[in-house]
Write a protein that holds these residues in place. Structure first.
Motif, PDB file in Angstrom:
ATOM      1  N   HIS A 284      84.172  30.200  51.975  1.00 29.68           N
ATOM      2  CA  HIS A 284      84.142  28.947  52.714  1.00 29.68           C
ATOM      3  C   HIS A 284      83.790  27.819  51.771  1.00 29.68           C
ATOM      4  CE1 HIS A 284      84.721  30.548  56.665  1.00 29.68           C
ATOM      5  NE2 HIS A 284      83.902  31.521  56.370  1.00 29.68           N
ATOM      6  N   LEU A 285      84.323  26.688  52.072  1.00 29.12           N
ATOM      7  CA  LEU A 285      84.065  25.546  51.211  1.00 29.12           C
ATOM      8  C   LEU A 285      82.565  25.274  51.165  1.00 29.12           C
ATOM      9  CD1 LEU A 285      85.074  23.404  49.452  1.00 29.12           C
ATOM     10  CD2 LEU A 285      85.668  22.038  51.451  1.00 29.12           C
ATOM     11  N   TYR A 286      81.977  25.270  52.313  1.00 29.42           N
ATOM     12  CA  TYR A 286      80.528  25.219  52.379  1.00 29.42           C
ATOM     13  C   TYR A 286      80.102  26.524  52.983  1.00 29.42           C
ATOM     14  CZ  TYR A 286      82.196  20.494  52.101  1.00 29.42           C
ATOM     15  OH  TYR A 286      82.885  19.390  51.726  1.00 29.42           O
ATOM     16  N   GLU A 287      78.832  26.746  53.064  1.00 29.69           N
ATOM     17  CA  GLU A 287      78.420  28.061  53.503  1.00 29.69           C
ATOM     18  C   GLU A 287      78.779  28.348  54.960  1.00 29.69           C
ATOM     19  OE1 GLU A 287      77.354  30.808  52.035  1.00 29.69           O
ATOM     20  OE2 GLU A 287      78.012  29.709  50.278  1.00 29.69           O
ATOM     21  N   SER A 288      78.862  27.302  55.719  1.00 28.36           N
ATOM     22  CA  SER A 288      79.042  27.529  57.142  1.00 28.36           C
ATOM     23  C   SER A 288      80.408  28.120  57.479  1.00 28.36           C
ATOM     24  CB  SER A 288      78.885  26.201  57.877  1.00 28.36           C
ATOM     25  OG  SER A 288      79.955  26.027  58.765  1.00 28.36           O
ATOM     26  N   PRO A 289      80.425  29.044  58.444  1.00 25.72           N
ATOM     27  CA  PRO A 289      81.671  29.739  58.790  1.00 25.72           C
ATOM     28  C   PRO A 289      82.725  28.820  59.379  1.00 25.72           C
ATOM     29  CG  PRO A 289      79.759  30.772  59.803  1.00 25.72           C
ATOM     30  CD  PRO A 289      79.300  29.499  59.189  1.00 25.72           C
ATOM     31  N   ASP A 290      82.343  27.646  59.847  1.00 26.24           N
ATOM     32  CA  ASP A 290      83.428  26.847  60.386  1.00 26.24           C
ATOM     33  C   ASP A 290      83.910  25.778  59.418  1.00 26.24           C
ATOM     34  OD1 ASP A 290      80.910  26.165  62.674  1.00 26.24           O
ATOM     35  OD2 ASP A 290      81.251  25.016  60.842  1.00 26.24           O
ATOM     36  N   SER A 291      83.387  25.829  58.223  1.00 32.02           N
ATOM     37  CA  SER A 291      83.957  24.924  57.238  1.00 32.02           C
ATOM     38  C   SER A 291      85.268  25.526  56.753  1.00 32.02           C
ATOM     39  CB  SER A 291      82.989  24.733  56.082  1.00 32.02           C
ATOM     40  OG  SER A 291      82.893  25.906  55.325  1.00 32.02           O
ATOM     41  N   PRO A 292      86.091  24.695  56.153  1.00 29.81           N
ATOM     42  CA  PRO A 292      87.420  25.175  55.791  1.00 29.81           C
ATOM     43  C   PRO A 292      87.355  26.373  54.859  1.00 29.81           C
ATOM     44  CG  PRO A 292      87.175  22.829  55.341  1.00 29.81           C
ATOM     45  CD  PRO A 292      85.856  23.311  55.794  1.00 29.81           C
ATOM     46  N   ILE A 293      88.374  27.157  54.956  1.00 34.07           N
ATOM     47  CA  ILE A 293      88.429  28.359  54.143  1.00 34.07           C
ATOM     48  C   ILE A 293      89.110  28.066  52.812  1.00 34.07           C
ATOM     49  CG2 ILE A 293      89.644  30.556  53.956  1.00 34.07           C
ATOM     50  CD1 ILE A 293      89.025  31.016  56.849  1.00 34.07           C
ATOM     51  N   VAL A 294      88.538  28.620  51.791  1.00 38.31           N
ATOM     52  CA  VAL A 294      89.132  28.461  50.472  1.00 38.31           C
ATOM     53  C   VAL A 294      89.616  29.817  49.992  1.00 38.31           C
ATOM     54  CG1 VAL A 294      88.747  27.778  48.103  1.00 38.31           C
ATOM     55  CG2 VAL A 294      87.509  26.651  49.935  1.00 38.31           C
ATOM     56  N   VAL A 295      90.832  29.888  49.602  1.00 37.73           N
ATOM     57  CA  VAL A 295      91.369  31.145  49.111  1.00 37.73           C
ATOM     58  C   VAL A 295      91.684  30.999  47.639  1.00 37.73           C
ATOM     59  CG1 VAL A 295      93.179  32.839  49.299  1.00 37.73           C
ATOM     60  CG2 VAL A 295      92.401  31.619  51.315  1.00 37.73           C
ATOM     61  N   GLU A 296      91.141  31.880  46.884  1.00 37.25           N
ATOM     62  CA  GLU A 296      91.354  31.813  45.456  1.00 37.25           C
ATOM     63  C   GLU A 296      92.176  33.013  45.043  1.00 37.25           C
ATOM     64  OE1 GLU A 296      88.182  31.402  42.012  1.00 37.25           O
ATOM     65  OE2 GLU A 296      87.405  31.284  44.044  1.00 37.25           O
ATOM     66  N   ILE A 297      93.288  32.784  44.478  1.00 38.40           N
ATOM     67  CA  ILE A 297      94.077  33.902  43.989  1.00 38.40           C
ATOM     68  C   ILE A 297      93.813  34.009  42.499  1.00 38.40           C
ATOM     69  CG2 ILE A 297      96.385  34.783  43.645  1.00 38.40           C
ATOM     70  CD1 ILE A 297      97.126  33.133  46.176  1.00 38.40           C
ATOM     71  N   LEU A 298      93.159  35.073  42.134  1.00 38.06           N
ATOM     72  CA  LEU A 298      92.741  35.164  40.743  1.00 38.06           C
ATOM     73  C   LEU A 298      93.936  35.486  39.874  1.00 38.06           C
ATOM     74  CD1 LEU A 298      89.528  37.225  41.294  1.00 38.06           C
ATOM     75  CD2 LEU A 298      89.792  34.765  41.107  1.00 38.06           C
ATOM     76  N   SER A 299      94.079  34.756  38.834  1.00 39.93           N
ATOM     77  CA  SER A 299      95.163  35.125  37.949  1.00 39.93           C
ATOM     78  C   SER A 299      94.544  35.730  36.704  1.00 39.93           C
ATOM     79  CB  SER A 299      96.015  33.914  37.604  1.00 39.93           C
ATOM     80  OG  SER A 299      95.352  33.146  36.635  1.00 39.93           O
ATOM     81  N   PRO A 300      95.160  36.748  36.225  1.00 42.13           N
ATOM     82  CA  PRO A 300      94.508  37.619  35.253  1.00 42.13           C
ATOM     83  C   PRO A 300      94.536  37.107  33.823  1.00 42.13           C
ATOM     84  CG  PRO A 300      96.647  38.476  35.802  1.00 42.13           C
ATOM     85  CD  PRO A 300      96.468  37.231  36.600  1.00 42.13           C
ATOM     86  N   TYR A 301      95.048  35.950  33.610  1.00 39.83           N
ATOM     87  CA  TYR A 301      95.004  35.443  32.251  1.00 39.83           C
ATOM     88  C   TYR A 301      94.339  34.078  32.308  1.00 39.83           C
ATOM     89  CZ  TYR A 301      98.950  33.090  34.314  1.00 39.83           C
ATOM     90  OH  TYR A 301      99.734  32.369  35.164  1.00 39.83           O
ATOM     91  N   SER A 302      93.778  33.680  31.225  1.00 41.19           N
ATOM     92  CA  SER A 302      93.130  32.383  31.260  1.00 41.19           C
ATOM     93  C   SER A 302      94.095  31.330  30.753  1.00 41.19           C
ATOM     94  CB  SER A 302      91.897  32.402  30.366  1.00 41.19           C
ATOM     95  OG  SER A 302      92.313  32.515  29.027  1.00 41.19           O
ATOM     96  N   GLY A 303      93.791  30.120  31.027  1.00 38.06           N
ATOM     97  CA  GLY A 303      94.661  29.050  30.566  1.00 38.06           C
ATOM     98  C   GLY A 303      96.018  29.136  31.225  1.00 38.06           C
TER      99      GLY A 303
END
Length: 508
Positions: A284-303
DNA sequence: CTATGGCACGGATT
DNA sequence: AATCCGTGCCATAG
């Protein structure tokens, strides 16, 4: 799922393009990483540049993350989850400091992780950038039991920061899986585990909690010498109770968080919380469950990856006999780059939809999972079904509550009913037969056959009605499952292999 | 006779 | 086309 053969034909035809996109899509983070590494190693045309872009605005920045300007994300919106591809996974600090066995080419499926990386991954999103090196320092200083034996002050000095700051990081580490890691002493680890359990207490647990705490603080050595009588005297309770306390502690807590097996007694279907690296992190963007959801798709290389512009130039004057193979390299590289972009794009769209549909599930747990088929999602996204299948296969997601599940779980048709069933049985006063349960479920709007109830029961590891008479013994009979809330953890699994997604991770 | 687990079939999903 | 899943039927245990 038929795999396209791994061999990359060098023709940049659209069919090759397609084939490669597909293949990439079904790779999970770790596999993709290996693939890219290999490619980088033997294709001079491909270049990895150390460039990071702001996750929201795309402006170039110096370290992975969000640029200062965007730090406050404009216009939070519940229906539009923020989804982005993040370069978070490459942890430079660890790679530099950490030189015990590098398990890069382990087995392909899972567990390619050592403990420090595993933990760092969990907490990375919550760390400020300067804090990451602190975290790395701490994690690499752990002893083999997962305890931090060096004085905190030393770390603070080394990094020129306040004690409080180091403590904050330690606290995060302690609350990541396996819980308690980074404590200074076994006692501290136990206490933290206890407190985490306390966040989601069962009645039986609450009774034990105060005395358990006290015992750990004061008499842990007595307990470990099994001097139950003496402990009993000090606490003014019967030694039978102390006995129970001891069992509880040894079953649920682990003084040495990094030691995977701790009397590993339990067996049931549960593919325990292994060291799976999430490919996607939902928070969550903030800790609260009703704040917007953030999805991070991890990419396995840097840069970022790109075709080396120098190489392109050199190609112009390539000697005759090399020209062809160089051209091939170039094509291959640009193909790969394109395909990876495509893969990212697909993943982003996929996650946007999943999250939009399953928001309740993400926030509130199993009972709210909406059954959805890959086919329907494919239709909405306007891609082929197999695309979804590939994208979903073998990937793991970390939920805001820290649990790591397989992406497959979002498509579990029966999870909802199984949770209902589980709750029903937990609340039952007298053992209900499968037929009764089927009846009840029907009245709740889940029409399932009696035979199916039996199957679900089995999946959840719940004994047949005959065997669960009183509700009290039941607690011990299955201390490990029940409680949808969370009990994921303390008993960290062995690093045993877990096959990928055959049977779903039953409940938890 | 009732409650369950096993096997196997057909429809849905992948 | 290959698999997975819910069910019905039947055998077995209590």
């Amino acid at each position: 799922m038929i795999l396209q053969s791994q061999s990359q034909s060098l023709r940049p035809l659209t069919t090759a393009h397609l084939a490669q996109t597909m293949t990439l899509l079904e790779l999970n983070g770790e596999q993709l990483r290996q693939k890219i590494e290999a490619e980088l190693a033997d294709n001079p045309a491909l270049e990895q540049i150390d460039e990071h872009r702001c996750l929201t605005c795309g402006r170039a920045i110096t370290a992975p993350g969000v640029c200062p300007l965007c730090n406050h994300i404009s216009e939070p919106n519940n229906d539009q989850p923020i989804v982005f591809v993040s370069p978070f996974t490459d942890f430079k600090p660890i790679d530099q400091v950490d030189d015990d066995e590098d398990c890069s080419d382990d087995d392909i499926n899972a567990i390619p992780e050592d403990l420090p990386t595993f933990i760092l991954r969990q907490i990375a999103p919550e760390l400020a950038i300067e804090e990451r090196s602190i975290a790395a320092h701490i994690l690499t200083s752990l002893d083999e039991d997962g305890l931090l034996r060096i004085p905190i002050i030393e770390i603070a000095r080394y990094h020129h920061c306040t004690l409080a700051r180091v403590e904050k990081v330690i606290k995060l580490i302690q609350h990541a899986e396996p819980i308690g890691t980074g404590s200074a002493t076994p006692q501290e680890a136990l206490l933290i585990q206890l407190d985490v359990l306390a966040e989601n207490p069962s009645p039986a647990f609450l009774r034990l909690y105060p005395s358990a705490r006290q015992v750990i603080v004061e008499d842990i050595d007595l307990l470990s010498r099994r001097a139950y009588n003496e402990v009993a005297r000090k606490l003014g309770i019967t030694s039978a109770e102390v006995q129970r306390l001891a069992t509880f502690i040894s079953e649920n807590l682990n003084p040495y968080p990094a030691r995977a097996h701790w009397g590993d007694i339990h067996h049931s279907s549960e593919p325990r919380h292994n060291y799976i690296t999430p490919d996607i992190i939902i928070s969550h963007l903030y800790e609260s469950p009703d704040s917007p959801i953030v999805v991070e798709i991890l990419s396995p290389y840097s840069g970022a990856l790109r075709v080396n512009p120098l190489f392109r130039e050199v190609l112009e004057q390539a000697p005759q006999e090399k020209a062809e193979s160089w051209q091939a390299h170039l094509d291959q590289a640009s193909l790969l780059v394109k395909c990876i972009q495509q893969r990212n794009n697909t993943m982003v769209r996929l996650m946007q939809n999943i999250v939009r549909i399953q928001r309740e599930f993400i926030n509130h747990g199993d009972a709210y999972l909406i059954p959805i088929t890959r086919a329907r999602l494919a239709f909405e996204l306007d891609v082929h079904e197999s695309t979804i299948s590939r994208a979903v296969a073998g990937k793991a997601v970390q939920l805001p509550n820290r649990r790591i599940i397989l992406l497959d779980k979002f498509f579990d048709r029966s999870l909802q009913i199984r949770t209902a069933l589980r709750e029903l049985i937990e609340k039952e006063t007298r053992p209900l037969s499968d037929t009764d349960l089927a009846q009840k479920l029907l009245s709740m709007g889940y029409p399932v056959a009696r035979r199916t109830v039996a199957k679900y029961r089995a999946m959840e590891g719940i004994l047949p009605a005959r065997f669960r008479s009183g509700s009290s013994q039941e607690i011990q009979a299955q201390t490990s499952r029940q409680k949808p809330g969370l009990r994921p953890s303390i008993r960290v699994a062995t690093a045993a292999v877990n096959g990928l997604a055959n049977h779903n991770p039953p409940g938890k």
